[in-house]
Scaffold this active site. Structure first.
Site, PDB file in Angstrom:
ATOM      1  N   LYS A  91       7.664   8.263  12.444  1.00  0.00           N
ATOM      2  CA  LYS A  91       6.955   7.812  13.643  1.00  0.00           C
ATOM      3  C   LYS A  91       7.212   6.336  13.926  1.00  0.00           C
ATOM      4  O   LYS A  91       7.502   5.937  15.049  1.00  0.00           O
ATOM      5  CB  LYS A  91       5.440   8.065  13.487  1.00  0.00           C
ATOM      6  CG  LYS A  91       5.105   9.516  13.186  1.00  0.00           C
ATOM      7  CD  LYS A  91       3.616   9.767  13.075  1.00  0.00           C
ATOM      8  CE  LYS A  91       2.926   9.037  11.940  1.00  0.00           C
ATOM      9  NZ  LYS A  91       3.391   9.434  10.582  1.00  0.00           N
ATOM     10  N   ARG A 136      -6.333  10.461  13.606  1.00  0.00           N
ATOM     11  CA  ARG A 136      -6.006  11.185  12.375  1.00  0.00           C
ATOM     12  C   ARG A 136      -7.097  12.157  11.965  1.00  0.00           C
ATOM     13  O   ARG A 136      -6.966  12.814  10.935  1.00  0.00           O
ATOM     14  CB  ARG A 136      -5.838  10.173  11.239  1.00  0.00           C
ATOM     15  CG  ARG A 136      -4.381   9.871  10.869  1.00  0.00           C
ATOM     16  CD  ARG A 136      -4.440   8.690   9.952  1.00  0.00           C
ATOM     17  NE  ARG A 136      -3.443   8.624   8.945  1.00  0.00           N
ATOM     18  CZ  ARG A 136      -2.451   7.719   8.948  1.00  0.00           C
ATOM     19  NH1 ARG A 136      -2.291   6.912   9.961  1.00  0.00           N
ATOM     20  NH2 ARG A 136      -1.630   7.659   7.933  1.00  0.00           N
ATOM     21  N   ARG A 142      11.460   4.604   1.088  1.00  0.00           N
ATOM     22  CA  ARG A 142      11.180   3.670   2.192  1.00  0.00           C
ATOM     23  C   ARG A 142      11.060   2.241   1.683  1.00  0.00           C
ATOM     24  O   ARG A 142      10.449   1.974   0.654  1.00  0.00           O
ATOM     25  CB  ARG A 142       9.885   4.055   2.899  1.00  0.00           C
ATOM     26  CG  ARG A 142       9.448   3.001   3.937  1.00  0.00           C
ATOM     27  CD  ARG A 142       8.500   3.548   4.949  1.00  0.00           C
ATOM     28  NE  ARG A 142       7.208   3.914   4.391  1.00  0.00           N
ATOM     29  CZ  ARG A 142       6.246   4.490   5.104  1.00  0.00           C
ATOM     30  NH1 ARG A 142       6.427   4.762   6.397  1.00  0.00           N
ATOM     31  NH2 ARG A 142       5.096   4.800   4.542  1.00  0.00           N
ATOM     32  N   ARG A 165       6.008  -0.365  -0.144  1.00  0.00           N
ATOM     33  CA  ARG A 165       4.563  -0.346   0.086  1.00  0.00           C
ATOM     34  C   ARG A 165       3.836   0.179  -1.142  1.00  0.00           C
ATOM     35  O   ARG A 165       4.310   1.091  -1.800  1.00  0.00           O
ATOM     36  CB  ARG A 165       4.246   0.552   1.285  1.00  0.00           C
ATOM     37  CG  ARG A 165       4.372  -0.145   2.616  1.00  0.00           C
ATOM     38  CD  ARG A 165       4.293   0.798   3.789  1.00  0.00           C
ATOM     39  NE  ARG A 165       3.183   1.746   3.744  1.00  0.00           N
ATOM     40  CZ  ARG A 165       2.866   2.555   4.763  1.00  0.00           C
ATOM     41  NH1 ARG A 165       3.565   2.506   5.892  1.00  0.00           N
ATOM     42  NH2 ARG A 165       1.864   3.401   4.660  1.00  0.00           N
ATOM     43  N   ARG A 214      -1.785  11.396   0.099  1.00  0.00           N
ATOM     44  CA  ARG A 214      -1.727  11.201   1.555  1.00  0.00           C
ATOM     45  C   ARG A 214      -1.305  12.486   2.262  1.00  0.00           C
ATOM     46  O   ARG A 214      -1.784  12.779   3.358  1.00  0.00           O
ATOM     47  CB  ARG A 214      -0.762  10.053   1.886  1.00  0.00           C
ATOM     48  CG  ARG A 214      -1.354   8.683   1.506  1.00  0.00           C
ATOM     49  CD  ARG A 214      -0.284   7.626   1.313  1.00  0.00           C
ATOM     50  NE  ARG A 214       0.372   7.257   2.538  1.00  0.00           N
ATOM     51  CZ  ARG A 214       1.625   6.798   2.590  1.00  0.00           C
ATOM     52  NH1 ARG A 214       2.344   6.661   1.496  1.00  0.00           N
ATOM     53  NH2 ARG A 214       2.148   6.470   3.747  1.00  0.00           N
TER      54      ARG A 214
END
Ligand code: ADP
Ligand code: AMP
Length: 208
Positions: free
Chosen positions: A15, A89, A128, A154, A165
């Site tokens: 996204k 969300r 990532r 992260r 998550r």
């Protein structure tokens, strides 16, 4: 009228990567609740202190906090075209967004669902990397940072938090698929394709 687009999909679906492109090429304002919270954490604000606890565990912050942030941001942005990335969300957040858009005289133009498997999400999130200076998103294998760029991983892109998550996505966020389908707002893109192909599909949904 200003465009309002929601990007819906699991963490790691791409996204932010697509929002970056639309921001650059079409001047959309990219509102990422995750980015706003990470900035608060790094500045050590009151919000940041609260947010960190939830984020480190892969849990969602309470709806009231997040809705307040979005309200402030949308008011500040006036008539700009916006992408909401990572919000709503929960069904509670989606209902609050409907009310808020109504109040601000905005229409929800499209909710784009990024469809992708859990196994691909895990590959994407574990590789990532982010440039903390520019916020630019990279991947060690699929989109490596240019030589000399300092990137970080992260805190919540560690395997145990990624799994949490994903669980949170399936239990709390995926009901939004039905919610927006019923309102005829939902458009599905195959997010497992290359970034260029996903981008083309998004432009075609938005008729750009
Ligand atoms: P999200 O904002 O949905 O959490 P990101 O845009 O941060 O997802 O992307 C997650 C990771 O996957 C990043 O490392 C990014 O470089 C990589 N990525 C994004 N889109 C693609 C794609 N279409 N194919 C392969 N890797 C991708
Ligand atoms: P993201 O950058 O979208 O992956 O979000 C990172 C983390 O920020 C999430 O795991 C949540 O802890 C928090 N967060 C971001 N957006 C929201 C939201 N809309 N509602 C609740 N928590 C959020």
């Amino acid at each position: 009228m200003a465009l309002t687009v929601v990007f819906l999909g699991p963490p790691g679906a791409g996204k932010g990567t697509q929002a970056e492109k639309l921001q650059k090429e079409y001047g959309f304002y990219h509102i990422s609740t995750g980015d706003i919270l990470r900035e608060a954490v790094s500045k050590g604000t009151e919000l940041g202190k609260v947010a960190k606890k939830y984020m480190d565990e892969g849990k969602l912050l309470p709806d009231e906090i997040i809705v307040g942030i979005i309200e402030e941001k949308l008011k500040e942005l006036g008539n700009a075209n916006v992408i909401l990335d990572g919000f709503p969300r929960t069904v509670g957040q989606a209902e609050a967004l409907d009310k808020l858009l109504n109040k601000l005289g905005r229409n929800l133009d499209a909710v784009i669902l990024f469809e992708i498997s859990d196994s691909e999400v895990i590959r994407r999130l574990s590789g990532r990397r982010v440039d903390p200076k520019t916020g630019k998103i990279y991947h060690v294998e699929f989109n490596p940072p240019p030589e000399g760029t300092e990137v970080i991983q992260r805190d919540d892109d560690k395997e145990d938090v990624i799994k949490k998550r994903l669980q949170v996505y399936h239990s709390q966020t995926s009901p939004l698929v039905e919610y927006y389908k019923k309102k005829n707002k939902l458009f599905v893109v195959d997010a497992s394709k290359s970034p260029e192909d996903v981008y083309k599909d998004i432009l075609s949904v938005l008729k750009l």
